[in-house]
Design a protein around this motif. Sequence first.
Motif, PDB file in Angstrom:
ATOM      1  N   ASP A   1       0.877  -1.226  -0.057  1.00 64.17           N
ATOM      2  CA  ASP A   1       0.085  -0.014   0.016  1.00 64.17           C
ATOM      3  C   ASP A   1       0.932   1.301  -0.018  1.00 64.17           C
ATOM      4  O   ASP A   1       0.648   2.271   0.774  1.00 64.17           O
ATOM      5  CB  ASP A   1      -1.142  -0.055   1.204  1.00 64.17           C
ATOM      6  N   VAL A   2       1.911   1.401  -0.830  1.00 64.53           N
ATOM      7  CA  VAL A   2       2.598   2.336  -0.857  1.00 64.53           C
ATOM      8  C   VAL A   2       3.190   2.824  -2.495  1.00 64.53           C
ATOM      9  O   VAL A   2       2.852   1.882  -3.187  1.00 64.53           O
ATOM     10  CB  VAL A   2       4.083   2.012  -0.309  1.00 64.53           C
ATOM     11  N   TYR A   3       3.733   4.074  -2.742  1.00 66.66           N
ATOM     12  CA  TYR A   3       4.125   4.599  -3.789  1.00 66.66           C
ATOM     13  C   TYR A   3       5.692   4.125  -3.681  1.00 66.66           C
ATOM     14  O   TYR A   3       6.120   4.703  -2.883  1.00 66.66           O
ATOM     15  CB  TYR A   3       3.796   5.580  -4.513  1.00 66.66           C
ATOM     16  N   SER A   4       6.506   3.621  -4.607  1.00 61.01           N
ATOM     17  CA  SER A   4       8.039   3.656  -4.559  1.00 61.01           C
ATOM     18  C   SER A   4       8.597   4.298  -5.757  1.00 61.01           C
ATOM     19  O   SER A   4       8.087   4.051  -6.957  1.00 61.01           O
ATOM     20  CB  SER A   4       8.462   2.285  -4.538  1.00 61.01           C
ATOM     21  N   VAL A   5       9.581   4.905  -5.488  1.00 62.97           N
ATOM     22  CA  VAL A   5      10.402   5.783  -6.657  1.00 62.97           C
ATOM     23  C   VAL A   5      11.833   5.126  -6.623  1.00 62.97           C
ATOM     24  O   VAL A   5      12.520   5.128  -5.708  1.00 62.97           O
ATOM     25  CB  VAL A   5      10.367   7.066  -6.474  1.00 62.97           C
ATOM     26  N   PHE A   6      12.089   4.650  -7.704  1.00 62.77           N
ATOM     27  CA  PHE A   6      13.349   4.065  -7.996  1.00 62.77           C
ATOM     28  C   PHE A   6      14.191   4.433  -9.162  1.00 62.77           C
ATOM     29  O   PHE A   6      13.603   5.187 -10.095  1.00 62.77           O
ATOM     30  CB  PHE A   6      13.136   2.425  -8.466  1.00 62.77           C
ATOM     31  N   LEU A   7      15.433   4.472  -8.949  1.00 56.34           N
ATOM     32  CA  LEU A   7      16.541   5.047  -9.914  1.00 56.34           C
ATOM     33  C   LEU A   7      17.327   3.672 -10.615  1.00 56.34           C
ATOM     34  O   LEU A   7      17.646   3.132  -9.868  1.00 56.34           O
ATOM     35  CB  LEU A   7      17.680   6.147  -9.420  1.00 56.34           C
ATOM     36  N   TYR A   8      16.792   3.340 -11.783  1.00 58.17           N
ATOM     37  CA  TYR A   8      17.697   2.327 -12.429  1.00 58.17           C
ATOM     38  C   TYR A   8      18.725   2.720 -13.289  1.00 58.17           C
ATOM     39  O   TYR A   8      19.030   3.729 -13.802  1.00 58.17           O
ATOM     40  CB  TYR A   8      16.568   1.867 -13.450  1.00 58.17           C
ATOM     41  N   THR A   9      19.783   2.012 -13.198  1.00 61.46           N
ATOM     42  CA  THR A   9      21.163   2.261 -14.127  1.00 61.46           C
ATOM     43  C   THR A   9      21.369   1.065 -14.916  1.00 61.46           C
ATOM     44  O   THR A   9      21.300  -0.241 -14.004  1.00 61.46           O
ATOM     45  CB  THR A   9      22.088   2.847 -13.180  1.00 61.46           C
ATOM     46  N   GLN A  10      22.151   1.360 -15.921  1.00 57.39           N
ATOM     47  CA  GLN A  10      22.420   0.216 -16.804  1.00 57.39           C
ATOM     48  C   GLN A  10      23.716   0.615 -17.533  1.00 57.39           C
ATOM     49  O   GLN A  10      23.681   1.748 -18.031  1.00 57.39           O
ATOM     50  CB  GLN A  10      21.537  -0.374 -17.694  1.00 57.39           C
ATOM     51  N   LYS A  11      24.990  -0.367 -17.465  1.00 61.40           N
ATOM     52  CA  LYS A  11      26.005   0.189 -18.236  1.00 61.40           C
ATOM     53  C   LYS A  11      25.501  -0.116 -19.829  1.00 61.40           C
ATOM     54  O   LYS A  11      25.194  -1.082 -19.915  1.00 61.40           O
ATOM     55  CB  LYS A  11      27.238  -0.476 -17.722  1.00 61.40           C
ATOM     56  N   ILE A  12      25.941   0.888 -20.633  1.00 65.70           N
ATOM     57  CA  ILE A  12      25.840   0.533 -21.912  1.00 65.70           C
ATOM     58  C   ILE A  12      26.694  -0.474 -22.453  1.00 65.70           C
ATOM     59  O   ILE A  12      27.479  -1.073 -22.267  1.00 65.70           O
ATOM     60  CB  ILE A  12      26.076   1.731 -22.830  1.00 65.70           C
ATOM     61  N   LYS A  13      25.683  -1.439 -23.296  1.00 64.76           N
ATOM     62  CA  LYS A  13      26.397  -2.581 -23.815  1.00 64.76           C
ATOM     63  C   LYS A  13      26.516  -3.883 -23.052  1.00 64.76           C
ATOM     64  O   LYS A  13      27.212  -5.032 -23.152  1.00 64.76           O
ATOM     65  CB  LYS A  13      27.600  -2.648 -24.598  1.00 64.76           C
ATOM     66  N   THR A  14      25.730  -3.722 -21.747  1.00 64.84           N
ATOM     67  CA  THR A  14      25.727  -4.764 -20.800  1.00 64.84           C
ATOM     68  C   THR A  14      24.193  -4.990 -20.478  1.00 64.84           C
ATOM     69  O   THR A  14      23.472  -4.356 -20.765  1.00 64.84           O
ATOM     70  CB  THR A  14      26.574  -4.687 -19.715  1.00 64.84           C
ATOM     71  N   LYS A  15      23.983  -6.321 -19.978  1.00 67.16           N
ATOM     72  CA  LYS A  15      22.714  -6.557 -19.467  1.00 67.16           C
ATOM     73  C   LYS A  15      22.286  -6.519 -18.036  1.00 67.16           C
ATOM     74  O   LYS A  15      21.322  -6.238 -17.675  1.00 67.16           O
ATOM     75  CB  LYS A  15      22.430  -8.174 -19.712  1.00 67.16           C
ATOM     76  N   LEU A  16      23.350  -6.188 -17.222  1.00 64.84           N
ATOM     77  CA  LEU A  16      23.213  -5.944 -15.904  1.00 64.84           C
ATOM     78  C   LEU A  16      22.625  -4.669 -15.289  1.00 64.84           C
ATOM     79  O   LEU A  16      22.935  -3.598 -15.843  1.00 64.84           O
ATOM     80  CB  LEU A  16      24.261  -6.233 -14.972  1.00 64.84           C
ATOM     81  N   THR A  17      21.267  -4.681 -14.958  1.00 60.28           N
ATOM     82  CA  THR A  17      20.438  -3.335 -14.409  1.00 60.28           C
ATOM     83  C   THR A  17      20.433  -3.440 -12.968  1.00 60.28           C
ATOM     84  O   THR A  17      20.342  -4.365 -12.244  1.00 60.28           O
ATOM     85  CB  THR A  17      19.149  -3.592 -14.924  1.00 60.28           C
ATOM     86  N   ARG A  18      20.931  -2.165 -12.532  1.00 58.70           N
ATOM     87  CA  ARG A  18      20.779  -2.018 -10.857  1.00 58.70           C
ATOM     88  C   ARG A  18      19.622  -0.806 -10.671  1.00 58.70           C
ATOM     89  O   ARG A  18      19.429  -0.027 -11.299  1.00 58.70           O
ATOM     90  CB  ARG A  18      21.975  -1.640 -10.559  1.00 58.70           C
ATOM     91  N   SER A  19      19.001  -1.155  -9.581  1.00 58.03           N
ATOM     92  CA  SER A  19      17.860  -0.188  -9.028  1.00 58.03           C
ATOM     93  C   SER A  19      18.436   0.112  -7.638  1.00 58.03           C
ATOM     94  O   SER A  19      18.690  -0.645  -6.859  1.00 58.03           O
ATOM     95  CB  SER A  19      16.491  -0.981  -9.429  1.00 58.03           C
ATOM     96  N   TYR A  20      17.876   1.360  -7.514  1.00 55.83           N
ATOM     97  CA  TYR A  20      18.105   1.915  -6.073  1.00 55.83           C
ATOM     98  C   TYR A  20      16.540   2.588  -5.772  1.00 55.83           C
ATOM     99  O   TYR A  20      16.209   3.482  -6.370  1.00 55.83           O
ATOM    100  CB  TYR A  20      19.128   2.869  -6.166  1.00 55.83           C
ATOM    101  N   GLU A  21      16.100   2.070  -4.476  1.00 53.69           N
ATOM    102  CA  GLU A  21      14.752   2.739  -4.187  1.00 53.69           C
ATOM    103  C   GLU A  21      15.127   4.051  -3.516  1.00 53.69           C
ATOM    104  O   GLU A  21      15.952   4.144  -2.659  1.00 53.69           O
ATOM    105  CB  GLU A  21      14.123   1.843  -3.015  1.00 53.69           C
ATOM    106  N   LEU A  22      14.808   5.058  -3.966  1.00 52.09           N
ATOM    107  CA  LEU A  22      14.910   6.461  -3.742  1.00 52.09           C
ATOM    108  C   LEU A  22      14.051   6.843  -2.562  1.00 52.09           C
ATOM    109  O   LEU A  22      14.702   7.495  -1.389  1.00 52.09           O
ATOM    110  CB  LEU A  22      14.874   7.510  -4.809  1.00 52.09           C
ATOM    111  N   VAL A  23      12.927   6.412  -2.592  1.00 48.66           N
ATOM    112  CA  VAL A  23      11.963   6.844  -1.446  1.00 48.66           C
ATOM    113  C   VAL A  23      10.507   6.285  -1.701  1.00 48.66           C
ATOM    114  O   VAL A  23      10.350   5.509  -2.756  1.00 48.66           O
ATOM    115  CB  VAL A  23      11.594   8.405  -1.624  1.00 48.66           C
ATOM    116  N   TYR A  24       9.918   5.903  -0.554  1.00 50.85           N
ATOM    117  CA  TYR A  24       8.330   5.126  -0.848  1.00 50.85           C
ATOM    118  C   TYR A  24       7.514   6.065   0.089  1.00 50.85           C
ATOM    119  O   TYR A  24       7.871   6.698   1.407  1.00 50.85           O
ATOM    120  CB  TYR A  24       8.518   3.756  -0.257  1.00 50.85           C
ATOM    121  N   PHE A  25       6.551   5.887   0.111  1.00 50.95           N
ATOM    122  CA  PHE A  25       5.529   6.769   0.666  1.00 50.95           C
ATOM    123  C   PHE A  25       3.931   6.256   0.710  1.00 50.95           C
ATOM    124  O   PHE A  25       3.646   5.506  -0.445  1.00 50.95           O
ATOM    125  CB  PHE A  25       5.602   8.227   0.415  1.00 50.95           C
TER     126      PHE A  25
END
Length: 111
Positions: free
Chosen positions: A40-64
Amino acid sequence: MANSETRLIIKKLKTNYQRYFLRAYQYQYWLVIVNNHFEDVYSVFLYTQKIKTKLTRSYELVYFSRSDQQYQDVQTALKQFSNLSISYRDTPHLIHPGRNVALDRVHGHNS
């Protein structure tokens, strides 16, 4: 005008955004806002991916908590200090991938 709780959420969002948005060379960044029905929350994530790779990382910035007014205030503030693209996700149904992950060396699953 945002109330004090919303202002604190926006402050935390900005702080975490600055912490994780490194503007690193050869990396792509984007934002994801998730409407999480399970918690029962909204979450805001920042996703990052190095170009030409498949690995994606995410960071939860905030939830409310899921409040339409708070959501609008946070989204407005986010668009004021970030030009990153924003994707929206909704979690009304939990979907099992079909089988349990037994081996995934990239993410550290060893069964």
